[in-house]
Design an enzyme around this catalytic site. Structure first.
Site, PDB file in Angstrom:
ATOM      1  N   CYS A   1      32.683  37.738  41.006  1.00 49.56           N
ATOM      2  CA  CYS A   1      32.444  37.350  42.388  1.00 49.56           C
ATOM      3  C   CYS A   1      30.807  36.857  42.233  1.00 49.56           C
ATOM      4  O   CYS A   1      30.510  35.901  41.706  1.00 49.56           O
ATOM      5  CB  CYS A   1      32.669  38.256  43.603  1.00 49.56           C
ATOM      6  SG  CYS A   1      32.517  37.583  45.222  1.00 49.56           S
TER       7      CYS A   1
ATOM      8  N   GLU B   1      40.156  44.076  42.216  1.00 49.78           N
ATOM      9  CA  GLU B   1      40.362  45.299  42.300  1.00 49.78           C
ATOM     10  C   GLU B   1      41.003  45.642  43.680  1.00 49.78           C
ATOM     11  O   GLU B   1      41.763  46.508  43.858  1.00 49.78           O
ATOM     12  CB  GLU B   1      38.941  46.171  42.505  1.00 49.78           C
ATOM     13  CG  GLU B   1      38.327  45.849  43.658  1.00 49.78           C
ATOM     14  CD  GLU B   1      37.509  44.611  44.009  1.00 49.78           C
ATOM     15  OE1 GLU B   1      36.882  44.227  44.985  1.00 49.78           O
ATOM     16  OE2 GLU B   1      37.470  43.972  42.729  1.00 49.78           O
TER      17      GLU B   1
ATOM     18  N   HIS C   1      38.212  39.245  43.874  1.00 47.48           N
ATOM     19  CA  HIS C   1      38.051  40.751  43.682  1.00 47.48           C
ATOM     20  C   HIS C   1      39.578  41.032  43.139  1.00 47.48           C
ATOM     21  O   HIS C   1      40.530  41.282  43.606  1.00 47.48           O
ATOM     22  CB  HIS C   1      37.814  41.344  44.893  1.00 47.48           C
ATOM     23  CG  HIS C   1      36.428  41.001  45.471  1.00 47.48           C
ATOM     24  ND1 HIS C   1      35.566  42.064  45.690  1.00 47.48           N
ATOM     25  CD2 HIS C   1      36.074  39.570  45.961  1.00 47.48           C
ATOM     26  CE1 HIS C   1      34.337  41.405  46.216  1.00 47.48           C
ATOM     27  NE2 HIS C   1      34.614  39.885  46.182  1.00 47.48           N
TER      28      HIS C   1
END
Length: 386
Positions: free
Chosen positions: A257, A345, A343
């Site tokens: 990001c 995660e 992202h």
């Protein structure tokens, strides 16, 4: 319409549009940038995502608060949103993990929120006119609309300041593990990234964004991850120079990001502001090498200009958004450096992209423990010395 006109609170936009609502959370005023996110779950993770620092976040999913809050879902040491705006708030959560309500949680941290807001109209307005300065007021009594609009026009926003040093960890953190040593440059780190690396056995050292390159290299990292974070990457000049130093040392690198945008600027590419940003858990991204499409979680207001990527210096666009064609990944054709805009995660959001961490650690292991000394002479190739 009457219910909105009678409401005590309001979100006031710099263009003069006012959205009425009822306060919950801390009953204070807040300034920031009005944005929206389309995530259907994860309001606590959203609140504690440092990338939302200084933003007044409209949640497009209509029912918020129904499963409460708990300490395990925090993504950082505190919530960073300037305020929340929701359609319907539930103050009686029903979930076995809940330890309190969202309103109690926000009050404890001094963050205001509004419910009973026409969030569909607000989202459509932001999409049409762009993210903008805004003022959230919990009680309009005794203040005219004109006064509030003038305050909104002068509101503080994170895009005009260097803000990563505000959200970074105050001191280094070490997490032991049997695998490669990964240093994480914290520009606004989420716990989901740490958990993803821990599950893969990495030994992790988290360092503040202000850590000099020399100190990072002295830790002898097998790889470096630069985390997501808030604000305009052009304001994070010192962090960009740190990334340049890491690339110059030849250490395997993953930017996520904001880390992706800092990599882009470090190699000479340009970043630009999106009209209303990409924020939510339903963004399709295509890998240009494999053709695979994954649904990703995103939270950013800036993008990398594809035309400015230094292709002649070995860099290429590796992934693109299927919504608007913007750059979602960069990589070097021969060196162990790559980045992603989304992202992996997935906190909150889909886990389609967890393989990014496997790919990074595969590159780290392939590079082994060999480290070349930082090069101080030679030709500069897109932020990398040769």
């Amino acid at each position: 319409m009457a219910e909105f006109l009678a409401s005590r609170g309001a979100l006031v936009l710099e263009d003069g549009r006012i959205f009425r609502g009822e306060p919950f959370g801390a009953e204070v005023d807040a300034e920031g940038e009005a944005v929206f996110t389309t995530s259907m779950v994860g309001y606590q993770e959203i609140a504690t995502d440092p990338s939302f620092y200084g933003q007044l976040v409209c949640l497009t999913y209509p029912l918020i608060g129904n499963y409460g809050v708990n300490a395990e879902d925090d993504q950082s040491r505190r919530p960073w949103v300037a305020g929340l705006i929701v359609r319907e708030y539930c103050d009686e959560p029903s979930h076995w993990r809940a330890t309190g309500t969202l309103a109690e949680y926000l009050r404890r941290h001094g963050i205001p929120a509004l419910h009973s807001v026409d969030t569909r109209a607000l989202t459509r307005h932001i999409r049409r006119h762009g993210a903008m300065r805004a003022l959230l007021v919990s009680d309009r009594a005794g203040r005219s609309d004109e006064e509030l609009i003038e305050r909104a026009r002068r509101a503080w926003t994170p895009g005009e300041h260097e803000v990563v040093s505000t959200v970074t960890t105050p001191e280094p953190q070490v997490i032991d593990g049997p695998g490669p040593h990964v240093v994480v440059l914290d520009c606004g780190l989420k716990e989901g990234i740490i958990s993803s690396l821990k599950r893969r056995g990495a030994r992790i050292t988290v360092v503040p964004v202000t850590t000099p390159v020399s100190e990072i290299l002295a830790l002898a990292p097998d790889g470096v991850v630069t985390s997501p974070g808030p604000g305009d990457p052009a304001q994070a000049e010192a962090a960009m120079e740190t990334v340049q130093g890491i690339l110059g040392a030849g250490v395997p690198f993953l930017g996520i990001c904001l880390g992706h945008q800092l990599l882009a600027r470090a190699i000479g590419a340009e970043t630009r502001r999106l009209k209303f940003g990409h924020r939510g858990g339903n963004h399709p991204v295509k890998d240009l090498q494999t053709g695979v499409v994954r649904i990703t979680s995103q939270n950013h207001g800036y993008y990398v200009d594809a035309g400015s990527v230094p292709v002649a210096q070995g860099w290429r666009v590796s992934q693109v958004s299927l919504n608007d064609g913007t750059v979602e990944g960069l990589e070097h054709v021969s060196l162990p450096f790559f980045s992603i805009q989304y992202h992996p995660e997935g906190s909150p959001g889909p886990l389609d992209s967890q393989g990014v961490f496997d790919r990074f650690l595969d590159r780290v292991r392939a590079a082994g423990s060999r480290r070349e000394a930082p090069v101080t002479t030679g030709t500069r190739i897109g932020g990398v010395q040769e």
